[in-house]
Design a protein around this motif. Sequence first.
Motif: not given
Length: 115
Positions: A90, A93-96, A103, A115
């Motif tokens: 996380p 990555w955003e909202r992994a 994305r 991100k």
Amino acid sequence: MAELINHPDEMHKLQDEIRTAIHGGGDTQVTGDHLGKLRHLRPVLKETLRLHIPAPLVQRETVEDTELLGYHVPAGARVLIDVGAIALDPATWERAEEFLPERWFGDDDGAAAIK
């Protein structure tokens, strides 16, 4: 396929894109000639492989003495890289843990949308 089944909106976008690409030329199968028209396919594949990595551990061998995160790693040492953990991190990555092919839109050079 499981990700597309679990995300029917993404599946319908991809199906519509494929139908549009192949019916425009009267074809019945997707070929390499159609790939330029399938803009949604590559992000779906990248996101699927990010979430479901075929080889979560990658082994490398150092060719010279080096320092890695403050640790001395001698030449010839084998290093295991947990690619699976990186793909679901996380901090990276955003909202992994979510399936989000968008994305990857605009990612023409292969770099990750971090991100």
